[in-house]
Design an enzyme around this catalytic site. Structure first.
Site, PDB file in Angstrom:
ATOM      1  N   SER A 115      78.690  46.098  34.338  1.00  0.00           N
ATOM      2  CA  SER A 115      77.997  46.347  33.072  1.00  0.00           C
ATOM      3  C   SER A 115      77.201  47.642  33.059  1.00  0.00           C
ATOM      4  O   SER A 115      76.725  48.069  32.012  1.00  0.00           O
ATOM      5  CB  SER A 115      77.061  45.179  32.733  1.00  0.00           C
ATOM      6  OG  SER A 115      75.939  45.172  33.588  1.00  0.00           O
ATOM      7  N   LYS A 150      69.703  45.954  34.377  1.00  0.00           N
ATOM      8  CA  LYS A 150      69.986  46.453  33.032  1.00  0.00           C
ATOM      9  C   LYS A 150      68.962  47.535  32.686  1.00  0.00           C
ATOM     10  O   LYS A 150      67.943  47.700  33.345  1.00  0.00           O
ATOM     11  CB  LYS A 150      69.887  45.330  31.997  1.00  0.00           C
ATOM     12  CG  LYS A 150      70.917  44.212  32.128  1.00  0.00           C
ATOM     13  CD  LYS A 150      72.295  44.658  31.718  1.00  0.00           C
ATOM     14  CE  LYS A 150      73.271  43.486  31.730  1.00  0.00           C
ATOM     15  NZ  LYS A 150      73.539  42.995  33.086  1.00  0.00           N
TER      16      LYS A 150
END
Length: 205
Positions: free
Chosen positions: A126, A163
């Site tokens: 990701s 993230k």
């Protein structure tokens, strides 16, 4: 030269030299040859000379034990690998900040900013647009807070993920850096904590 770009055997010799020198031992060419199973000191000399030319170690002329670290031992960090962190769907915390690896990795502190406390192995894709790939070791500095836009290791509902943090007065989101993954919306009252901020990475192999 970046240590990550070294051929595997030379990288192993560099790691050995860094560990020995950081412990106050300057190995001779004979000892290096014995440690790596070389038939003669000439093979060890070839690898050592290449590392010296790359600026990864220094050698005082005319001394059999003249190897030293650029900048001295203070230039090295011993970083434990504490487990895994998800770059995708968060993974259970028992796979994250668990027991330390048996052997820490000795790394040049100048590779990182700010100075990290530990490493986590990335699982998932990701964060590929930020150059963080599956299998990389990310360096993390322990922190309970972070600025908007920083890449963080966060714990959400007891699970860990890496993230980019997006925060405003109204909402908090964890943003992936891969369009195939959706942002994570942190809901009011949800179990959420920042474990640390991203400092850089190590790519092995």
């Amino acid at each position: 030269m970046d240590p990550i770009d070294l051929p595997p055997r030379r990288a192993e010799i560099l790691a050995y030299l860094r560990a020995e020198l950081a412990a106050g031992r300057a190995p001779s060419l004979a000892e290096i040859a014995e440690a790596f199973g070389f038939a003669s000191r000439n093979a060890a000399q070839k690898h050592v000379q290449a590392l010296v030319e790359a600026g990864l170690v220094e050698q005082a002329g005319g001394r059999s034990r003249g190897l030293r670290l650029p900048g001295g031992p203070a230039a090295l960090l011993a970083l434990p690998v504490l487990g895994r962190v998800a770059a995708g769907t968060p993974i259970g915390a028992d796979l994250g900040l668990g027991a330390e690896a048996a052997e820490p990795l000795w790394l040049d502190r100048r590779m990182f900013s700010p100075c990290p406390d530990y490493l986590l192995k990335v699982q998932g894709d990701s964060m590929v647009e930020d150059g963080i790939l599956d299998g990389d070791l990310v360096a993390v500095q322990r922190a309970a807070d972070a600025r908007d836009g920083q890449t963080v290791v966060a714990r959400i509902d007891g699970e860990l993920t890496i993230k980019r943090l997006q925060r405003s007065a109204r909402r908090l989101r964890l943003l992936p850096r891969n369009p195939a993954h959706a942002p994570i919306e942190v809901q009011r009252g949800q179990d959420f904590a920042i474990e640390g901020v991203y400092c850089g990475l190590v790519r092995l192999g």
